[in-house]
Structures are given as C-alpha cells and as structure tokens.
Design a protein around this motif. Structure first.
Motif, PDB file in Angstrom:
ATOM      1  N   HIS A 108       8.962  44.476  37.332  1.00 39.08           N
ATOM      2  CA  HIS A 108       9.373  45.603  38.174  1.00 39.08           C
ATOM      3  C   HIS A 108       9.911  45.100  39.521  1.00 39.08           C
ATOM      4  CE1 HIS A 108       8.140  49.000  35.762  1.00 39.08           C
ATOM      5  NE2 HIS A 108       6.941  48.478  35.574  1.00 39.08           N
ATOM      6  N   MET A 109       9.213  44.157  40.106  1.00 41.64           N
ATOM      7  CA  MET A 109       9.637  43.638  41.413  1.00 41.64           C
ATOM      8  C   MET A 109      10.921  42.831  41.286  1.00 41.64           C
ATOM      9  SD  MET A 109       7.396  44.866  43.575  1.00 41.64           S
ATOM     10  CE  MET A 109       7.391  43.880  45.079  1.00 41.64           C
ATOM     11  N   ALA A 110      11.051  42.077  40.196  1.00 46.04           N
ATOM     12  CA  ALA A 110      12.270  41.293  39.982  1.00 46.04           C
ATOM     13  C   ALA A 110      13.481  42.204  39.817  1.00 46.04           C
ATOM     14  CB  ALA A 110      12.105  40.394  38.763  1.00 46.04           C
ATOM     15  N   LEU A 111      13.322  43.282  39.064  1.00 45.88           N
ATOM     16  CA  LEU A 111      14.415  44.238  38.899  1.00 45.88           C
ATOM     17  C   LEU A 111      14.818  44.841  40.241  1.00 45.88           C
ATOM     18  CD1 LEU A 111      13.172  46.006  35.650  1.00 45.88           C
ATOM     19  CD2 LEU A 111      15.337  44.769  35.862  1.00 45.88           C
ATOM     20  N   ALA A 112      13.817  45.237  41.031  1.00 44.68           N
ATOM     21  CA  ALA A 112      14.107  45.829  42.332  1.00 44.68           C
ATOM     22  C   ALA A 112      14.825  44.829  43.237  1.00 44.68           C
ATOM     23  CB  ALA A 112      12.816  46.317  42.982  1.00 44.68           C
ATOM     24  N   HIS A 113      14.398  43.583  43.187  1.00 42.00           N
ATOM     25  CA  HIS A 113      15.026  42.539  43.997  1.00 42.00           C
ATOM     26  C   HIS A 113      16.513  42.406  43.644  1.00 42.00           C
ATOM     27  CE1 HIS A 113      14.690  38.665  46.302  1.00 42.00           C
ATOM     28  NE2 HIS A 113      15.782  38.409  45.603  1.00 42.00           N
ATOM     29  N   LYS A 114      16.804  42.527  42.374  1.00 43.70           N
ATOM     30  CA  LYS A 114      18.183  42.412  41.900  1.00 43.70           C
ATOM     31  C   LYS A 114      18.971  43.712  42.097  1.00 43.70           C
ATOM     32  CE  LYS A 114      18.926  38.267  40.089  1.00 43.70           C
ATOM     33  NZ  LYS A 114      20.059  37.421  40.556  1.00 43.70           N
ATOM     34  N   GLY A 115      18.298  44.758  42.571  1.00 45.46           N
ATOM     35  CA  GLY A 115      18.979  46.037  42.726  1.00 45.46           C
ATOM     36  C   GLY A 115      19.272  46.708  41.407  1.00 45.46           C
ATOM     37  N   LEU A 116      18.423  46.456  40.413  1.00 49.55           N
ATOM     38  CA  LEU A 116      18.587  47.003  39.076  1.00 49.55           C
ATOM     39  C   LEU A 116      17.494  48.013  38.772  1.00 49.55           C
ATOM     40  CD1 LEU A 116      19.266  43.622  37.251  1.00 49.55           C
ATOM     41  CD2 LEU A 116      20.978  45.393  37.725  1.00 49.55           C
ATOM     42  N   SER A 117      17.787  48.937  37.900  1.00 51.74           N
ATOM     43  CA  SER A 117      16.779  49.888  37.431  1.00 51.74           C
ATOM     44  C   SER A 117      16.763  49.855  35.916  1.00 51.74           C
ATOM     45  CB  SER A 117      17.077  51.299  37.937  1.00 51.74           C
ATOM     46  OG  SER A 117      18.335  51.745  37.471  1.00 51.74           O
ATOM     47  N   ALA A 118      15.624  50.175  35.351  1.00 51.24           N
ATOM     48  CA  ALA A 118      15.481  50.169  33.901  1.00 51.24           C
ATOM     49  C   ALA A 118      14.755  51.436  33.462  1.00 51.24           C
ATOM     50  CB  ALA A 118      14.692  48.940  33.439  1.00 51.24           C
ATOM     51  N   LYS A 119      15.147  51.946  32.330  1.00 58.41           N
ATOM     52  CA  LYS A 119      14.368  53.003  31.696  1.00 58.41           C
ATOM     53  C   LYS A 119      13.078  52.362  31.198  1.00 58.41           C
ATOM     54  CE  LYS A 119      14.196  55.838  27.537  1.00 58.41           C
ATOM     55  NZ  LYS A 119      14.883  56.176  26.255  1.00 58.41           N
ATOM     56  N   THR A 120      11.937  52.928  31.551  1.00 52.86           N
ATOM     57  CA  THR A 120      10.668  52.343  31.115  1.00 52.86           C
ATOM     58  C   THR A 120      10.101  53.130  29.937  1.00 52.86           C
ATOM     59  OG1 THR A 120       9.358  53.611  32.711  1.00 52.86           O
ATOM     60  CG2 THR A 120      10.151  51.441  33.410  1.00 52.86           C
ATOM     61  N   VAL A 121       9.578  52.390  28.985  1.00 59.83           N
ATOM     62  CA  VAL A 121       8.943  52.974  27.806  1.00 59.83           C
ATOM     63  C   VAL A 121       7.468  52.623  27.853  1.00 59.83           C
ATOM     64  CG1 VAL A 121       8.869  53.010  25.285  1.00 59.83           C
ATOM     65  CG2 VAL A 121      11.065  52.710  26.469  1.00 59.83           C
TER      66      VAL A 121
END
Length: 232
Positions: free
Chosen positions: A27-40
C-alpha cells in the motif's frame, strides 16, 4: 493514463480491516509511486481465489497480464515498470539497503510482534479462518491463550530489537534519509500490523521510533492513519 492495478489484500471478518504487514508495505509503495489499485479482500482459507498466482499468500498484484506476488517482488516490479514515477529505492545501492531492511523486519520483528498480536488477530478474522489460523500459528508460537502472560517481556524484547533503528533515526528522519522510501515502508508495515489489530502500546512517546511512525502515519495525506483499526 492510470494503470489498471488490482491488489489482493488480507482482510478480517470486517472486510475493511486490512492488517497484513506485507500488504501494508505494498500500500505504501503504491502511494509512493502515485498509483492506486482496486483492492480485493482476501482471507486465509481462500487459497483458490489466488491460485492464478501460483502460490498461496498475499499480497498479489495484477497489472494487465502481469501477476506479481510477495511484497518485495511487487516493490521491484513497481520500480522497474514505472521508472518515471518517484523512486522507491533511489538507485541500486538503495535497493540493496531496502532489501536488508525488509529482511531485518521479517526475521527480527515478525516473531516478536506475532506473540503480541496473534490472540487479538484470532478474534478479528472471519470464523471460517479461525481453525486454520489457530492450528498454523500454534505450531510455531504455542497456545494462543498462553501468549498474553508474556506480553511485558515481548514489549521489552521489541523495544530492544529496535535499537539499530532508534540510533539511525536519531541522526536522520527516515531510514532512507531525508525522505521516506521503501526501506521505511518495509519496517512500517510491521507497525501497521500492530495498529490495525491491537490496542497495545508498543513504543514510548519519547522514542525516536515513535516519532518516525507518526510521520509515516501522516504520509500520503494520512493514508495509514485513516485505515480502519480494531479499536475504531
């Protein structure tokens, strides 16, 4: 164009309670990259739901036709696939140091924190997971009901284990230097595991590790601080 990303993420009985330390690294890595993901939301006994990944654990990240499991491998994939976005490592040397931080957290902090958190987690997970969780964890850590008697010793052991981190944070605000990056997230994930599942006070307020944790809770517009917890 925003990439189409899906993250399979460990959940409690309450699907909004996401407590895996390794998923929090992602989650933190995605935020750092400015990315979002649909979570399941995924639970311990739902192994068939991630059979397509070729293994039985989360996090699992799906990006188009790519499937990546293991938080470290996901971090490397994000770094290599989206090099134009903020770097998680800051180069080859930073990647190597981040791997050390990740390995240190997994081998040093997980065993201590598990003895503090497992009884609470057992009460938070879906009932279909509880027998599996008890059997698998008691093989390693002993009967869940016996663990609370050792909490004081385990908190002391945790604080002692944090000595290298404490020394470093006395000289710079983050493990990665002046700005947080993946080395920080690899360790911070462990504290989110605790924050999401237990009311235990693990750190003294005058500890440099406490201040570091607070800064990361506020990172990315309070992403981690806003996350549901068992106490909420």
């Amino acid at each position: 164009m925003t990439p189409d990303l899906t993250l399979y993420d460990l959940a409690g009985a309450d699907a909004t309670l996401r407590f895996s330390p390794h998923c929090w690294k992602t989650h933190m890595a995605l935020a750092h990259k400015g990315l979002s993901a649909k979570t399941v939301p995924w639970r311990f006994t739902e192994k068939e739901a991630i059979d397509f990944s070729g293994q039985k654990l989360v996090p699992v990240l799906v990006h188009d036709t790519h499937v990546v499991s293991d938080s470290w491998q996901i971090a490397c994939y994000l770094e290599d696939t989206f090099p134009e976005r903020p770097s998680l490592f800051g180069g080859a040397g930073g990647r190597a140091v981040s791997l050390f931080a990740n390995s240190w957290a997994d081998t040093t902090l997980v065993p201590v924190l598990a003895r503090l958190l497992l009884p609470a987690i057992h009460g938070l997970i879906h009932e279909k997971d509880q027998d599996y969780f008890r059997a698998s964890r008691e093989k390693r850590f002993g009967k869940l009901e016996d663990l609370p008697a050792g909490y004081a010793d385990q908190v002391a052991a945790l604080r002692a284990a944090l000595l290298p981190l404490r020394h470093l944070l006395g000289k710079q605000p983050y493990l990665s230097g002046s700005q947080h990056a993946y080395a920080d997230y690899a360790v911070f994930g462990m504290f989110m595991w605790a924050r999401c599942t237990s009311p235990l006070e693990l750190l003294a307020e005058d500890d440099t590790v406490y201040a570091w944790r607070e800064r990361l809770l506020d990172a990315f517009d309070g992403l981690a601080r806003r996350a549901p917890t068992a106490a909420a």
